[in-house]
Scaffold this active site. Structure first.
Site, PDB file in Angstrom:
ATOM      1  N   GLN A 137      70.963  63.177 -43.536  1.00 31.18           N
ATOM      2  CA  GLN A 137      70.812  63.154 -42.235  1.00 31.18           C
ATOM      3  C   GLN A 137      71.765  63.373 -41.285  1.00 31.18           C
ATOM      4  OE1 GLN A 137      70.393  59.980 -39.155  1.00 31.18           O
ATOM      5  NE2 GLN A 137      68.017  61.199 -38.977  1.00 31.18           N
ATOM      6  N   HIS A 140      76.141  62.184 -41.884  1.00 31.36           N
ATOM      7  CA  HIS A 140      75.811  61.201 -40.744  1.00 31.36           C
ATOM      8  C   HIS A 140      74.953  59.811 -41.342  1.00 31.36           C
ATOM      9  CE1 HIS A 140      75.963  57.954 -37.172  1.00 31.36           C
ATOM     10  NE2 HIS A 140      73.804  58.025 -37.972  1.00 31.36           N
ATOM     11  N   ASP A 160      79.694  54.916 -54.499  1.00 31.95           N
ATOM     12  CA  ASP A 160      80.458  54.407 -55.429  1.00 31.95           C
ATOM     13  C   ASP A 160      79.073  53.786 -56.064  1.00 31.95           C
ATOM     14  OD1 ASP A 160      82.596  54.401 -54.361  1.00 31.95           O
ATOM     15  OD2 ASP A 160      83.587  52.829 -54.524  1.00 31.95           O
ATOM     16  N   HIS A 202      73.635  63.695 -37.461  1.00 35.35           N
ATOM     17  CA  HIS A 202      73.704  63.777 -36.344  1.00 35.35           C
ATOM     18  C   HIS A 202      73.540  64.165 -35.203  1.00 35.35           C
ATOM     19  CE1 HIS A 202      73.994  61.249 -33.296  1.00 35.35           C
ATOM     20  NE2 HIS A 202      73.350  60.065 -33.597  1.00 35.35           N
ATOM     21  N   ALA A 255      73.639  44.632 -45.663  1.00 37.02           N
ATOM     22  CA  ALA A 255      72.860  44.583 -46.027  1.00 37.02           C
ATOM     23  C   ALA A 255      73.455  43.500 -47.468  1.00 37.02           C
ATOM     24  CB  ALA A 255      72.370  45.863 -46.964  1.00 37.02           C
ATOM     25  N   LEU A 284      81.224  59.437 -33.981  1.00 38.85           N
ATOM     26  CA  LEU A 284      79.855  59.818 -33.352  1.00 38.85           C
ATOM     27  C   LEU A 284      79.764  59.278 -32.036  1.00 38.85           C
ATOM     28  CD1 LEU A 284      77.316  59.318 -33.833  1.00 38.85           C
ATOM     29  CD2 LEU A 284      77.637  57.516 -34.189  1.00 38.85           C
ATOM     30  N   PHE A 302      64.597  55.529 -28.331  1.00 39.77           N
ATOM     31  CA  PHE A 302      65.815  56.253 -29.267  1.00 39.77           C
ATOM     32  C   PHE A 302      64.969  57.737 -29.517  1.00 39.77           C
ATOM     33  CE2 PHE A 302      70.125  54.943 -31.823  1.00 39.77           C
ATOM     34  CZ  PHE A 302      70.618  54.393 -30.729  1.00 39.77           C
ATOM     35  N   THR A 330      76.404  57.459 -29.775  1.00 33.51           N
ATOM     36  CA  THR A 330      75.644  57.457 -30.150  1.00 33.51           C
ATOM     37  C   THR A 330      74.374  57.932 -29.187  1.00 33.51           C
ATOM     38  OG1 THR A 330      74.805  55.157 -29.836  1.00 33.51           O
ATOM     39  CG2 THR A 330      76.339  55.870 -28.336  1.00 33.51           C
ATOM     40  N   GLU A 331      73.323  57.714 -30.739  1.00 34.37           N
ATOM     41  CA  GLU A 331      72.117  58.151 -29.738  1.00 34.37           C
ATOM     42  C   GLU A 331      71.792  57.948 -28.446  1.00 34.37           C
ATOM     43  OE1 GLU A 331      69.529  59.301 -32.821  1.00 34.37           O
ATOM     44  OE2 GLU A 331      67.880  58.438 -31.376  1.00 34.37           O
ATOM     45  N   GLU A 381      72.072  50.530 -46.879  1.00 35.52           N
ATOM     46  CA  GLU A 381      72.264  52.175 -46.886  1.00 35.52           C
ATOM     47  C   GLU A 381      72.169  52.921 -48.887  1.00 35.52           C
ATOM     48  OE1 GLU A 381      74.212  54.634 -43.890  1.00 35.52           O
ATOM     49  OE2 GLU A 381      74.408  56.297 -45.121  1.00 35.52           O
ATOM     50  N   ARG A 388      65.673  59.672 -41.063  1.00 32.31           N
ATOM     51  CA  ARG A 388      65.523  58.452 -40.625  1.00 32.31           C
ATOM     52  C   ARG A 388      65.435  58.581 -38.856  1.00 32.31           C
ATOM     53  NH1 ARG A 388      70.049  54.723 -38.510  1.00 32.31           N
ATOM     54  NH2 ARG A 388      71.383  56.074 -38.615  1.00 32.31           N
ATOM     55  N   GLY A 429      79.591  44.528 -51.926  1.00 27.61           N
ATOM     56  CA  GLY A 429      79.414  45.522 -50.915  1.00 27.61           C
ATOM     57  C   GLY A 429      78.909  44.628 -49.690  1.00 27.61           C
ATOM     58  N   SER A 451      68.538  51.932 -39.930  1.00 30.34           N
ATOM     59  CA  SER A 451      68.724  52.184 -40.671  1.00 30.34           C
ATOM     60  C   SER A 451      69.278  50.559 -40.043  1.00 30.34           C
ATOM     61  CB  SER A 451      69.673  52.546 -40.434  1.00 30.34           C
ATOM     62  OG  SER A 451      70.904  51.854 -41.550  1.00 30.34           O
ATOM     63  N   LEU A 452      69.601  49.796 -39.317  1.00 31.03           N
ATOM     64  CA  LEU A 452      70.484  48.591 -39.373  1.00 31.03           C
ATOM     65  C   LEU A 452      69.143  47.222 -39.367  1.00 31.03           C
ATOM     66  CD1 LEU A 452      72.467  48.624 -35.822  1.00 31.03           C
ATOM     67  CD2 LEU A 452      73.038  48.489 -38.606  1.00 31.03           C
ATOM     68  N   ARG A 469      66.468  63.632 -34.945  1.00 34.27           N
ATOM     69  CA  ARG A 469      67.577  63.991 -35.113  1.00 34.27           C
ATOM     70  C   ARG A 469      68.019  65.252 -36.379  1.00 34.27           C
ATOM     71  NH1 ARG A 469      70.759  58.384 -36.437  1.00 34.27           N
ATOM     72  NH2 ARG A 469      70.837  57.794 -34.233  1.00 34.27           N
TER      73      ARG A 469
END
Ligand SMILES: Cc1cc2nc3c(=O)[nH]c(=O)nc-3n(C[C@H](O)[C@H](O)[C@H](O)COP(=O)(O)OP(=O)(O)OC[C@H]3O[C@@H](n4cnc5c(N)ncnc54)[C@H](O)[C@@H]3O)c2cc1C
Length: 560
Positions: free
Chosen positions: A228, A338, A209, A230, A14, A240, A115, A242-243, A362, A373, A10, A378-379, A274
């Site tokens: 979650q 989301h 996967d 969104h 991350a 999306l 947020f 964005t929030e 994730e 979350r 990946g 998450s970022l 959320r």
């Protein structure tokens, strides 16, 4: 066959952060990714990344920790959350020093916006293309670090020596053919699984996967039932908005023009968590106060200047996909799947229960998000735990040596299994099963759940797994860049992960965070303040449970 000390599967935020750190610790690192790194879903992140810098108001890591624990509906492990919130500011400054261009305050500091349910304006951002900016910055660092990238290699299975993970097998998408990738440590960083739902914000490649590879190898997955939704996605395709649009002051209105969120969250309004906002929207829609299956996200009062400066990308998305210019009129939005809070069970250094196997981002569940979350966390998780996991893997390799034996037969077994898939000429087409899965999940394992709906969903997933086992037909018989083949394999992963998700959801007879049971509307700490673990048991899902780590904050009523 290739070999590295550390192999990262990946190349999103991350995976790249882990690879860079492992390389800093002196490990020889390889990255296997089914996409070119900068096409990873992290690049779609818009709104921003949280850290208690305190640039826009009073803030500190303790406050960030508390609001994350509360947002998680007390299911997050408080020791892990504290690590993320305390180390977060350092990671933001490091990203900045690497070259990330964050939006600025008037006096030149990193700008931060509020947020949902965060308790303070804490989300750092680069306009509304934060993920794009960070992904490119980390890719530059990856190239600089000399890490070998096997891009457009699709990881198929973990290879173990019976005890520890010793590598993966991968399909070379460009040339065709299975490759053995031997490693002393393997880090899974394969992202989420939103594609198992209809109308998701997730990219086409978010198919779970890595989680299913780990599950099949006997590694438990944690809290899989928590998906979650969104609150603001476009009706046509789930794209999306964005929030950050609400963070900048956007309103949610129903068909009567009313800002309905204050009926559900009197203090936070549009900036409640959320799960709360999505449920409120769905209730408005279900009770007949929606607009064509949506509610309205109204930004018109923000003015053209602010929208163009801070929400430029969102404006373009609304114009392109909904035919609406948010400067002039509100955007119709609805809740969409989301982010997946669950994943491969790890500790705060990315260790799984299998020696030699690690996970971050994730696809992992540390767990810092619990049952829900907070936007922007998450970022942050990807960079904090990506860094930690890369360091841990490299240090473990240095301490413990090369690990186990990678059997040369592993690649042959994988090659034969792909051969069987390609040879099959009769059976169903994968996309048919994929659509049935996405519909069943959205309809019965969505925002509101019941025993009846979940049981029906489980039966459907089992039926689809049987139909899949009987064999699906890949029409493209070629070996080079066969996306038809890849989609058939991804479908297998999604079906297994859907089974884990639904099985966990049936068992959890309470409502907590994003898991909202109409037949069990209350949170039940006595019975359910615990993590679900999903194990592989001869192809079926076996559940077990583990206590939540509580250090400072005793579970309390959660209201916004
Ligand atoms: C539209 C959208 C907007 C978002 N906005 C925000 C936001 O503003 N703030 C926030 O905090 N969070 C946001 N999120 C969530 C956040 O972006 C993601 O959770 C996070 O970026 C995931 O990063 P990752 O590195 O774990 O995975 P990803 O970025 O998804 O990367 C996964 C990687 O795994 C590889 N991979 C997967 N399967 C295989 C395989 N079989 N073989 C080889 N490689 C494989 C892929 O090639 C890819 O490189 C958003 C999510 C979406 C969908």
């Amino acid at each position: 066959m290739v070999r590295h000390d550390v192999v990262v599967v990946g190349a999103g935020l991350a995976g790249m952060r882990a690879a860079i750190e492992a390389s800093r610790y002196g490990a020889d690192v390889g990255v296997v990714s089914k996409l070119h790194p900068t096409r990873s879903h992290s690049g779609a992140a818009e709104g921003g990344i949280n850290a208690a810098l305190g640039n826009a108001g009073e803030d500190d890591p303790q406050q960030h920790t508390f609001f994350t624990v509360k947002g998680s509906d007390y299911l997050g492990d408080q020791d892990a959350i504290a690590v993320m919130c305390e180390e977060g500011p350092g990671d933001i400054y490091e990203l900045e020093h690497m070259g990330a261009i964050f939006s600025r305050t008037e006096d030149g500091r990193i700008a931060q916006r509020p947020f949902g349910a965060g308790g303070a304006p804490r989300t750092c951002y680069a306009a509304d293309i934060t993920g794009h900016v960070l992904l490119h910055v980390l890719y530059e660092q990856l190239v600089k670090s000399g890490v070998t990238v096997y891009e457009e290699w699709f990881a198929l299975d973990l290879v173990t020596d019976g005890e520890r993970c010793v590598g993966v097998t991968a399909w070379d998408l460009v040339r065709g053919g299975v490759q053995g990738v031997e490693a002393s440590a393997v880090i899974m960083a394969t992202g989420g699984l939103g594609r198992m739902y209809r109308g998701t914000t997730n990219a086409y490649a978010c198919t779970g996967d890595g989680m299913s590879m780990a599950w099949r190898a006997g590694v438990p997955l944690k809290d899989m039932e928590f998906m979650q939704f969104h609150p603001t996605t476009l009706k046509s395709n789930g794209v999306l908005i964005t929030e950050g649009a609400r963070g900048e002051g956007g309103y949610l209105r129903n068909s009567e023009g009313e800002r309905f969120m204050f009926n559900y969250a009197p203090n936070a309004g549009e900036l409640a968590s959320r799960d709360v906002v999505s449920r409120s929207e769905q209730t408005e829609i279900d009770e007949g106060r929606g607009v064509d299956g949506c509610v309205l996200l109204d930004l018109t009062h923000l003015g053209a200047k602010r929208i163009n400066e801070r929400l430029h990308g969102s404006r373009e998305l609304a114009m392109d996909y909904a035919g609406v210019d948010p400067i002039e009129e509100p955007i119709p939005v609805r809740p969409g799947s989301h982010y997946h809070m669950g994943g491969i069970d790890t500790d705060v250094w990315g260790h799984t229960l299998m020696p030699g196997l690690y996970a971050a981002g994730e696809c992992a569940c540390v767990s810092v998000h619990g049952a829900n979350r907070l936007g922007g966390n998450s970022l942050l998780e990807t960079v904090v735990f990506g860094r930690r996991t890369g360091a841990a893997a490299a240090q473990d390799v240095r301490r413990n040596g090369t690990g186990g034996v990678f059997s040369p037969s592993a690649a042959g077994i994988a090659e034969r299994s792909i051969g069987r898939l390609l040879d099959k000429n009769d059976g169903e087409r994968p996309h048919v099963l994929r659509q049935e899965l996405a519909d069943a999940m959205y309809d019965n394992a969505g925002i509101f759940r019941t025993a009846e709906g979940l049981e029906a969903c489980k039966a459907k997933v089992e039926e689809l797994r049987e139909r899949y086992e009987r064999g699906v037909v890949v029409q493209d018989k070629g070996r080079d860049f066969n996306t038809d083949l890849i989609q058939a394999i991804e479908l297998g992963s999604m079906l297994e992960m859907a089974d884990c998700l639904v099985t966990g959801a049936i068992a959890r007879t309470e409502s907590r965070g994003a898991h909202s049971r109409l037949d069990y509307p209350e949170r039940d700490d006595e019975a359910w303040l615990r993590h679900t673990l999903a194990f592989y048991d001869e192809g079926q899902v076996r559940l077990d449970y583990r206590p939540v780590t509580i250090t400072e904050y005793e579970p309390a009523v959660r209201s916004y």
